[in-house]
Enzyme design. Structure first.
Site, PDB file in Angstrom:
ATOM      1  N   ARG A   1      41.187  24.597  36.653  1.00 45.25           N
ATOM      2  CA  ARG A   1      40.666  25.957  36.472  1.00 45.25           C
ATOM      3  C   ARG A   1      39.695  26.222  37.612  1.00 45.25           C
ATOM      4  O   ARG A   1      38.791  25.433  37.852  1.00 45.25           O
ATOM      5  CB  ARG A   1      39.963  26.082  35.117  1.00 45.25           C
ATOM      6  CG  ARG A   1      39.220  27.374  34.897  1.00 45.25           C
ATOM      7  CD  ARG A   1      40.145  28.547  34.695  1.00 45.25           C
ATOM      8  NE  ARG A   1      40.905  28.449  33.458  1.00 45.25           N
ATOM      9  CZ  ARG A   1      41.778  29.369  33.067  1.00 45.25           C
ATOM     10  NH1 ARG A   1      42.009  30.434  33.821  1.00 45.25           N
ATOM     11  NH2 ARG A   1      42.462  29.222  31.931  1.00 45.25           N
TER      12      ARG A   1
ATOM     13  N   ASP B   1      49.087  34.631  20.639  1.00 43.49           N
ATOM     14  CA  ASP B   1      49.656  33.901  21.768  1.00 43.49           C
ATOM     15  C   ASP B   1      50.041  32.482  21.343  1.00 43.49           C
ATOM     16  O   ASP B   1      51.137  31.993  21.646  1.00 43.49           O
ATOM     17  CB  ASP B   1      48.630  33.863  22.908  1.00 43.49           C
ATOM     18  CG  ASP B   1      49.187  33.252  24.188  1.00 43.49           C
ATOM     19  OD1 ASP B   1      50.414  33.330  24.403  1.00 43.49           O
ATOM     20  OD2 ASP B   1      48.405  32.703  24.976  1.00 43.49           O
TER      21      ASP B   1
ATOM     22  N   ASP C   1      49.309  38.415  36.269  1.00 43.21           N
ATOM     23  CA  ASP C   1      48.905  37.037  35.989  1.00 43.21           C
ATOM     24  C   ASP C   1      50.107  36.175  35.615  1.00 43.21           C
ATOM     25  O   ASP C   1      50.216  35.026  36.042  1.00 43.21           O
ATOM     26  CB  ASP C   1      47.893  37.028  34.841  1.00 43.21           C
ATOM     27  CG  ASP C   1      46.622  36.289  35.206  1.00 43.21           C
ATOM     28  OD1 ASP C   1      46.183  36.401  36.363  1.00 43.21           O
ATOM     29  OD2 ASP C   1      46.076  35.597  34.336  1.00 43.21           O
ATOM     30  N   ASP C   2      50.995  36.740  34.804  1.00 42.94           N
ATOM     31  CA  ASP C   2      52.199  36.011  34.386  1.00 42.94           C
ATOM     32  C   ASP C   2      53.093  35.712  35.586  1.00 42.94           C
ATOM     33  O   ASP C   2      53.648  34.614  35.707  1.00 42.94           O
ATOM     34  CB  ASP C   2      52.986  36.821  33.350  1.00 42.94           C
ATOM     35  CG  ASP C   2      52.268  36.904  32.012  1.00 42.94           C
ATOM     36  OD1 ASP C   2      51.270  36.182  31.820  1.00 42.94           O
ATOM     37  OD2 ASP C   2      52.709  37.688  31.165  1.00 42.94           O
TER      38      ASP C   2
ATOM     39  N   PHE D   1      47.334  43.969  34.753  1.00 42.46           N
ATOM     40  CA  PHE D   1      46.674  42.732  35.168  1.00 42.46           C
ATOM     41  C   PHE D   1      47.385  41.510  34.582  1.00 42.46           C
ATOM     42  O   PHE D   1      47.619  40.515  35.273  1.00 42.46           O
ATOM     43  CB  PHE D   1      45.216  42.773  34.706  1.00 42.46           C
ATOM     44  CG  PHE D   1      44.441  41.507  34.947  1.00 42.46           C
ATOM     45  CD1 PHE D   1      43.824  41.269  36.166  1.00 42.46           C
ATOM     46  CD2 PHE D   1      44.311  40.546  33.943  1.00 42.46           C
ATOM     47  CE1 PHE D   1      43.098  40.102  36.388  1.00 42.46           C
ATOM     48  CE2 PHE D   1      43.591  39.381  34.150  1.00 42.46           C
ATOM     49  CZ  PHE D   1      42.984  39.160  35.380  1.00 42.46           C
TER      50      PHE D   1
ATOM     51  N   PHE E   1      33.409  31.134  28.028  1.00 44.56           N
ATOM     52  CA  PHE E   1      33.728  30.617  26.688  1.00 44.56           C
ATOM     53  C   PHE E   1      35.230  30.655  26.432  1.00 44.56           C
ATOM     54  O   PHE E   1      35.838  29.655  26.016  1.00 44.56           O
ATOM     55  CB  PHE E   1      32.967  31.452  25.643  1.00 44.56           C
ATOM     56  CG  PHE E   1      33.588  31.470  24.274  1.00 44.56           C
ATOM     57  CD1 PHE E   1      33.728  30.296  23.537  1.00 44.56           C
ATOM     58  CD2 PHE E   1      34.019  32.659  23.717  1.00 44.56           C
ATOM     59  CE1 PHE E   1      34.286  30.321  22.265  1.00 44.56           C
ATOM     60  CE2 PHE E   1      34.583  32.696  22.454  1.00 44.56           C
ATOM     61  CZ  PHE E   1      34.727  31.527  21.719  1.00 44.56           C
TER      62      PHE E   1
ATOM     63  N   ASP F   1      40.511  28.121  25.870  1.00 40.81           N
ATOM     64  CA  ASP F   1      41.913  28.342  26.232  1.00 40.81           C
ATOM     65  C   ASP F   1      42.494  27.125  26.945  1.00 40.81           C
ATOM     66  O   ASP F   1      43.632  26.722  26.689  1.00 40.81           O
ATOM     67  CB  ASP F   1      42.018  29.587  27.125  1.00 40.81           C
ATOM     68  CG  ASP F   1      43.461  30.027  27.355  1.00 40.81           C
ATOM     69  OD1 ASP F   1      44.138  30.373  26.372  1.00 40.81           O
ATOM     70  OD2 ASP F   1      43.909  30.004  28.512  1.00 40.81           O
TER      71      ASP F   1
ATOM     72  N   LYS G   1      35.637  34.890  40.214  1.00 38.94           N
ATOM     73  CA  LYS G   1      35.542  36.067  41.095  1.00 38.94           C
ATOM     74  C   LYS G   1      34.499  37.063  40.604  1.00 38.94           C
ATOM     75  O   LYS G   1      34.109  37.966  41.335  1.00 38.94           O
ATOM     76  CB  LYS G   1      36.919  36.745  41.191  1.00 38.94           C
ATOM     77  CG  LYS G   1      37.992  35.855  41.825  1.00 38.94           C
ATOM     78  CD  LYS G   1      39.295  36.618  42.051  1.00 38.94           C
ATOM     79  CE  LYS G   1      40.032  36.941  40.769  1.00 38.94           C
ATOM     80  NZ  LYS G   1      40.588  35.755  40.090  1.00 38.94           N
TER      81      LYS G   1
ATOM     82  N   ASP H   1      45.706  25.038  25.702  1.00 35.57           N
ATOM     83  CA  ASP H   1      46.900  24.992  26.550  1.00 35.57           C
ATOM     84  C   ASP H   1      47.081  23.656  27.265  1.00 35.57           C
ATOM     85  O   ASP H   1      48.049  23.474  27.994  1.00 35.57           O
ATOM     86  CB  ASP H   1      46.828  26.106  27.609  1.00 35.57           C
ATOM     87  CG  ASP H   1      46.951  27.497  27.008  1.00 35.57           C
ATOM     88  OD1 ASP H   1      47.352  27.594  25.830  1.00 35.57           O
ATOM     89  OD2 ASP H   1      46.640  28.474  27.704  1.00 35.57           O
TER      90      ASP H   1
ATOM     91  N   LYS I   1      44.523  39.988  23.788  1.00 34.58           N
ATOM     92  CA  LYS I   1      44.020  38.790  24.463  1.00 34.58           C
ATOM     93  C   LYS I   1      43.356  39.109  25.802  1.00 34.58           C
ATOM     94  O   LYS I   1      42.425  38.421  26.221  1.00 34.58           O
ATOM     95  CB  LYS I   1      45.166  37.794  24.690  1.00 34.58           C
ATOM     96  CG  LYS I   1      44.697  36.479  25.310  1.00 34.58           C
ATOM     97  CD  LYS I   1      45.825  35.517  25.568  1.00 34.58           C
ATOM     98  CE  LYS I   1      45.328  34.278  26.286  1.00 34.58           C
ATOM     99  NZ  LYS I   1      46.390  33.332  26.606  1.00 34.58           N
TER     100      LYS I   1
END
Length: 348
Positions: free
Chosen positions: A112, A167, A237-238, A233, A98, A103, A57, A107, A194
Site C-alpha cells: 500500500r 463488497d 481504480d478497477d 473514480f 483507517f 481493507d 496523495k 483483502d 464504499k
C-alpha cells in the site's frame, strides 16, 4: 457571496501547509493519550499515524481546503479558519487511513503506497485491527463540536462500512466467487457506498457546512455530481487494478485473485460466450495461481475491455462536464471542474 480565490487546487504550498498542521495533529493526539497516564500507547499511536495517514496523495484533504476557499464568504477566510479547515481535512485523511488498514487485512493485500501494508509490519498481523480503530476514533477528538460535521462524518463512515460489507459478501469471503452476483446494479451499489461517500461527498460537504451553507438544494446538486465522480473514480481504480503499473499506483494488482466485483469483470460477463464464461468460472478468484490471472487478463483483452474503458472514460468526462455546467444553485463550477481535471486520465 463565495470567496473568489486564485489559490491553486493542490499546489506545493498547500501541501506544505497541510504537513505543518499534521505535525500539530500528531502532537495533540499523542498529548491527549499521555494525559491518560497509559504507558507505551502514545508512542505507538504516533507510529501508527505516521505510517498510515500522511503518505498518500491527500486528494481528499486538498479538495476540502480548496472547496472551503471557494465557498466561504471572504470575511470567513481567515488564517484561524483555514487552520481549522486543515484540521478537518486531516480528519478525512484519518478516516482514509483507517479504511485502508482494515481493507488491506480483509483483502490480504501486500503493498500500500509503495510500502508493506501495516498488518505486515513486524508481524503486527490482526492486532492491526485495533490500530485501525485507534485511527478512526482520533477523528472525534479533533473535530469542533458542530453537529452537522459530526453527523456528516458518522454518516460517511457507516455508509462506507456498509459498502465494504457488500463488497466482501460479493467476493464470497475468500471462497470461489459466484459470478451470477456480479451485475452492474450490485457493482453500482458497492461503488456508491464504499467509495463515493467518503472520497467525494464527505470532503466537499464538510467544506460546505463549515462555510455556512444551509440551502438543501445546493447539497443535493453537489451530491448528484459527486456520486457520479465517485463512480468514475472507482471504475478508473478497477481498470488500474488490473492494467496499471504497481510501481505507479503504489499497490499490488490482486483484484482477479481476490475475486473482486470490479467494473472489468462485470463488463466481461456482459460480453462472454458460454465457453469464455467457463474460463472465468475456472480462473477468476483463484489465489496463488498466476497462470489463471494471466488467462483472465487474456480474456479481458480478447473482449476489447481496454478500448471499452477508454471510450467510457471519454464519454463520462464529457457527461460530467455537461452536468457540472448545469449546476444552477450558486455552487462554483470551478470546484467540480478542478476535481474532474484531477481524475481525467489519471494513472494512480
Amino acid at each position: 457571496m463565495a470567496h473568489s480565490t486564485t489559490q491553486p487546487w493542490a499546489g506545493k504550498e498547500e501541501s506544505r501547509e497541510l504537513m505543518a498542521v499534521w505535525t500539530d495533529v500528531v502532537r495533540d493526539l499523542t498529548d491527549a493519550t499521555k494525559s491518560l497516564d497509559i504507558p507505551d500507547v502514545p508512542k505507538w499511536l504516533a507510529k501508527v499515524l505516521q505510517y498510515n495517514v500522511p503518505n498518500g496523495k491527500k486528494t481528499r484533504a486538498l479538495a476540502l481546503v480548496y472547496a472551503y476557499r471557494l465557498l466561504a464568504p471572504s470575511s470567513q477566510v481567515t488564517e484561524e479558519n483555514i487552520h481549522l479547515v486543515r484540521i478537518l481535512a486531516w480528519c478525512v485523511e484519518l478516516l482514509q487511513g483507517f479504511f485502508l488498514v482494515i481493507d488491506d487485512i480483509q483483502d490480504r493485500s501486500l503493498i500500500r503506497r509503495n510500502q508493506p501494508c501495516w498488518y505486515r509490519q513486524n508481524n503486527i498481523d490482526l492486532a492491526a485491527i485495533n490500530d485501525g480503530l485507534m485511527i478512526e476514533n482520533t477523528v472525534g477528538y479533533l473535530q469542533e463540536c458542530y453537529i452537522d460535521l459530526v453527523e456528516t462524518f458518522q454518516d460517511s463512515v457507516l455508509k462506507t462500512i456498509f459498502g465494504q460489507c457488500l463488497d466482501l459478501l460479493s467476493t464470497n469471503y475468500g471462497k470461489t466467487p459466484n459470478l451470477d452476483l456480479f451485475t452492474m446494479d450490485r457493482y453500482n451499489s458497492i461503488v456508491k457506498y464504499k467509495t463515493s461517500y467518503y472520497s467525494f461527498i464527505l470532503p466537499i460537504t464538510v467544506a460546505m457546512h463549515y462555510a455556512g451553507i444551509k440551502d438543501p438544494e445546493m447539497f443535493r446538486q453537489a451530491k448528484t455530481i459527486l456520486l457520479e465522480m465517485g463512480h468514475f473514480f472507482q471504475v478508473q481504480d478497477d481498470y488500474l487494478g488490473s492494467y496499471g503499473d504497481p510501481e505507479v499506483i503504489g499497490k499490488d494488482n490482486t483484484d482477479i485473485e481476490e475475486g473482486k466485483c470490479t467494473w472489468l469483470i462485470v463488463m466481461a460477463l456482459q460480453r462472454v460466450t458460454p465457453s469464455q464464461r467457463k474460463i472465468l468460472e475456472e480462473c477468476y478468484g483463484i489465489a496463488g495461481d498466476p497462470e489463471k490471472v494471466k488467462r483472465v487478463m487474456q480474456l479481458y483483452n480478447e473482449l476489447g475491455l481496454p478500448n471499452t474503458y477508454a471510450k467510457y472514460e471519454e464519454d463520462t468526462h464529457k457527461l460530467l462536464n455537461t452536468h457540472i455546467q448545469q449546476i444552477s444553485r450558486g455552487l462554483p463550477h470551478d470546484l467540480f471542474l478542478k476535481l474532474l481535471e484531477k481524475l481525467y486520465h489519471r494513472q494512480s
